[in-house]
Design an enzyme around this catalytic site. Structure first.
Site, mmCIF file in Angstrom:
data_model
loop_
_atom_site.group_PDB
_atom_site.id
_atom_site.type_symbol
_atom_site.label_atom_id
_atom_site.label_comp_id
_atom_site.label_asym_id
_atom_site.label_seq_id
_atom_site.Cartn_x
_atom_site.Cartn_y
_atom_site.Cartn_z
ATOM 1 N N HIS A 287 0.833 -1.210 0.000
ATOM 2 C CA HIS A 287 0.000 0.000 0.000
ATOM 3 C C HIS A 287 0.866 1.257 0.000
ATOM 4 O O HIS A 287 0.557 2.252 0.672
ATOM 5 C CB HIS A 287 -0.945 0.013 1.210
ATOM 6 C CG HIS A 287 -2.053 -0.995 1.146
ATOM 7 N ND1 HIS A 287 -3.255 -0.744 0.537
ATOM 8 C CD2 HIS A 287 -2.132 -2.274 1.594
ATOM 9 C CE1 HIS A 287 -4.043 -1.810 0.627
ATOM 10 N NE2 HIS A 287 -3.368 -2.762 1.270
ATOM 11 N N ASP A 353 -0.749 -5.231 5.852
ATOM 12 C CA ASP A 353 -1.764 -6.034 5.159
ATOM 13 C C ASP A 353 -1.536 -6.045 3.651
ATOM 14 O O ASP A 353 -0.914 -5.154 3.085
ATOM 15 C CB ASP A 353 -3.158 -5.489 5.464
ATOM 16 C CG ASP A 353 -3.339 -4.055 4.992
ATOM 17 O OD1 ASP A 353 -2.409 -3.244 5.202
ATOM 18 O OD2 ASP A 353 -4.390 -3.740 4.408
ATOM 19 N N GLU A 354 -2.072 -7.062 3.018
ATOM 20 C CA GLU A 354 -2.221 -7.151 1.554
ATOM 21 C C GLU A 354 -0.925 -6.831 0.797
ATOM 22 O O GLU A 354 -0.951 -6.150 -0.218
ATOM 23 C CB GLU A 354 -3.358 -6.237 1.089
ATOM 24 C CG GLU A 354 -4.701 -6.651 1.655
ATOM 25 C CD GLU A 354 -5.837 -5.719 1.277
ATOM 26 O OE1 GLU A 354 -6.963 -6.195 1.052
ATOM 27 O OE2 GLU A 354 -5.609 -4.487 1.217
ATOM 28 N N SER A 355 0.190 -7.353 1.290
ATOM 29 C CA SER A 355 1.465 -7.169 0.585
ATOM 30 C C SER A 355 1.615 -8.275 -0.459
ATOM 31 O O SER A 355 2.513 -9.134 -0.373
ATOM 32 C CB SER A 355 2.629 -7.186 1.582
ATOM 33 O OG SER A 355 2.594 -6.056 2.412
ATOM 34 N N LEU A 356 0.746 -8.249 -1.440
ATOM 35 C CA LEU A 356 0.641 -9.344 -2.395
ATOM 36 C C LEU A 356 1.735 -9.318 -3.445
ATOM 37 O O LEU A 356 1.963 -10.322 -4.124
ATOM 38 C CB LEU A 356 -0.735 -9.300 -3.071
ATOM 39 C CG LEU A 356 -1.943 -9.243 -2.117
ATOM 40 C CD1 LEU A 356 -3.237 -9.213 -2.903
ATOM 41 C CD2 LEU A 356 -1.924 -10.400 -1.134
#
Length: 558
Positions: A287, A353-356
């Protein structure tokens, strides 16, 4: 009885509440008698007295015994604004209190901390009747929460402000509060709401208004999501382009903005006066497109991406490569240091979060580096539950759970929660399918012609769903002692203004406030009573000119 003895009694009551031995009389039907409003969040113990009501008049004062902090002045200011009476704040003794006065008594030496070490420190007793209104509190925070309960006992117009206050008329029957006795203390120490100002920026005055709404509901934490792919919203002196290029955008191309350090200090001070602690979040290592667009050296390829105005997630990340280590570590140290310097509260939130777009090895490396930098500031780290994948978190790191109320096996969220606990931390529960306030309403209303909200968290969220979960029933074996608190986030991809935020937050945030404050209900909460209380609170929202959605399951008053 001395104030010291009364404070000891309050602490004993609070302990009884924590052990579940106090009757939840506040969960009776919406009216405990025709003229007795049901307070939100429901008090631990609520008794209607067989006595005449308390009545404000032109002689009313706020009489203070001990150090009650900001509670007397803020209460008097609101009473003054709505009634037109002078309502002076005076120091005195208990025997000086008259029948039209509000007495606030706090034990000498009580802690002023916004976040007490234990919920018992926020305990209070509120008694109202023809002989006056009496607040006895274990701390200035307890006195403030008691004053919010008193405001909910008075007619809704007591909350009017601005033009609405000037137009207000004395209600039929006067400014009265029914005769009651309330003994109260919160279930959890951390009772929060999150406001995303990264996707769409909100000015300082709007955030202050949201703080006022939280404080009325005894929510004592405002988690500000300050950075994301779409914008960086806080001045960092060591990296000035974060609020240059990095703050120039928002979702949908609606323009940017940021808070100067003085802006942020103003927010922190305003919130602290209302016993609300601001927890600032800088979301790392993913993000981060706003930061990457401002500084090429933070990118693995040395090329800054374009500013981003979309809604996708998971595509950006800081660089874990050794050749970028100097810039990345300097960035992490500078940002966490300046963030901590602006934050008198105990926590800073570092996302996670959401460190894809990051490999597992790189993610764990970056988590170790960023949490170490944060812990070096002396603050306790909070992170989204994915941080629990790391076995090297600083001791006491707090995990914020955002999976569903029934954990999904494929997310690994239960294991993440247990990892935080194994490393000496605690949990804040924010299950997305019941506590995320940006999820669409079941009847899909529009606000001023615009559709608002998202549906990715298992579809829409009803008021019954927002009210029908318990934090200690999500992860087996994780009970109240493991739980720091509860938080209701609102993400602003679809919301451009505070009015839109409030429309999505109310009335569902009332449910989260009650879950956070009121005692556990092992046999289930009284949904009908709560819906009736929400209907009554609607009148208060209207008095405060706060937009809200009239959800069809609530028996709203005409």
């Amino acid at each position: 009885m001395s104030i010291a003895a009364r404070t000891a009694r309050l602490l004993a009551v609070a302990l009884s509440i924590a052990l579940g031995s106090v009757a939840l009389a506040g969960c009776a039907p919406q009216s405990n008698g025709a003229d007795v409003p049901r307070i939100i969040p429901a008090p631990a113990s609520f008794e209607q007295l067989n006595a005449e009501p308390f009545r404000l008049d032109d002689t009313s004062r706020v009489l203070v015994v001990g150090d009650a902090g900001t509670a007397p002045a803020l209460l008097a200011a609101q009473l003054r604004l709505a009634t037109g009476a002078e309502v002076p704040v005076v120091a005195g003794s208990e025997d000086e209190a008259g029948p039209a006065d509000v007495l606030i008594a706090v034990e000498a030496g009580a802690s002023e901390a916004s976040i007490p070490t234990a919920p018992a420190a926020e305990a209070y007793r509120l008694t109202t009747g023809a002989d006056g209104a009496r607040i006895e509190a274990a701390s200035p925070a307890g006195a403030f929460w008691a004053s919010r309960s008193l405001l909910q006992l008075l007619p809704a117009a007591i909350l009017s402000s601005g033009e609405a206050a000037q137009a207000a008329r004395t209600p039929e029957g006067g400014w009265t509060a029914p005769a009651v006795r309330i003994d109260d203390a919160p279930r959890f120490a951390y009772r929060g709401a999150m406001l995303d100002v990264a996707r769409h920026f909100l000015p300082v005055g709007d955030v202050e208004r949201y703080v006022d709404q939280l404080a009325m509901l005894k929510l004592n934490v405002l988690h500000l999501h300050l950075t994301d792919d779409q914008g960086w919203r806080l001045q960092i002196d060591a990296w000035p382009e974060l609020t240059g290029i990095g703050a120039s955008t928002s979702t949908g191309g609606d323009g940017g903005g940021f808070y100067t350090k003085d802006d942020f200090r103003r927010l922190v001070a305003y919130a602290a006066e209302r016993h609300v602690t601001i927890v600032p979040e800088v979301d790392l290592p993913g993000h981060t497109n706003a930061a990457l667009s401002a500084y090429p050296e933070l990118n693995c390829d040395g090329v800054a991406p374009a500013p981003y105005e979309g809604v996708e997630v998971g595509f950006s990340s800081l660089c874990a490569a050794p050749e970028r280590a100097e810039a990345t570590d300097r960035f992490l140290a500078d940002v966490t240091r300046e963030l901590a310097e602006l934050t008198p509260g105990p926590w800073i939130h570092l996302g996670g979060d959401e460190s894809l777009a990051t490999s597992e090895a790189d993610y764990l490396d970056l988590v170790r580096r960023m949490t170490s930098a944060g812990a070096a500031t002396g603050k306790t780290i909070i992170g989204w539950h994915e941080l629990g994948a790391s076995p090297e978190l600083p001791p006491g790191t707090v995990g914020q759970y955002w999976d569903y109320a029934t954990p999904r096996e494929e997310t690994g969220s239960e294991a993440d929660v247990r990892s935080f606990l194994d490393q000496g931390g605690r949990i804040v529960f924010s299950p997305a399918d019941v506590a995320y306030l940006d999820m669409v309403y079941p009847d899909a209303p529009s606000f001023e012609g615009r559709g608002l909200g998202q549906d990715w968290a298992d579809g829409d969220t009803s008021l019954a769903e927002a009210y029908g979960w318990d934090p200690a029933a999500i992860v087996p074996g994780v009970g109240d002692d493991d739980i720091l608190g509860v938080e209701a986030p609102i993400w602003t991809e679809t919301m451009r203004t505070l009015d839109e935020v409030e429309f999505m937050a109310f009335p569902r945030i009332l449910a989260i406030a009650e879950i956070a404050w009121s005692p556990a209900a092992p046999d289930g909460r009284d949904e009908a009573a709560f819906f009736g209380a929400v209907a009554g609170y609607g009148e208060r929202l209207e008095a405060m000119s706060v937009p809200y959605h009239r959800m069809p399951e609530v028996p709203w008053r005409e």
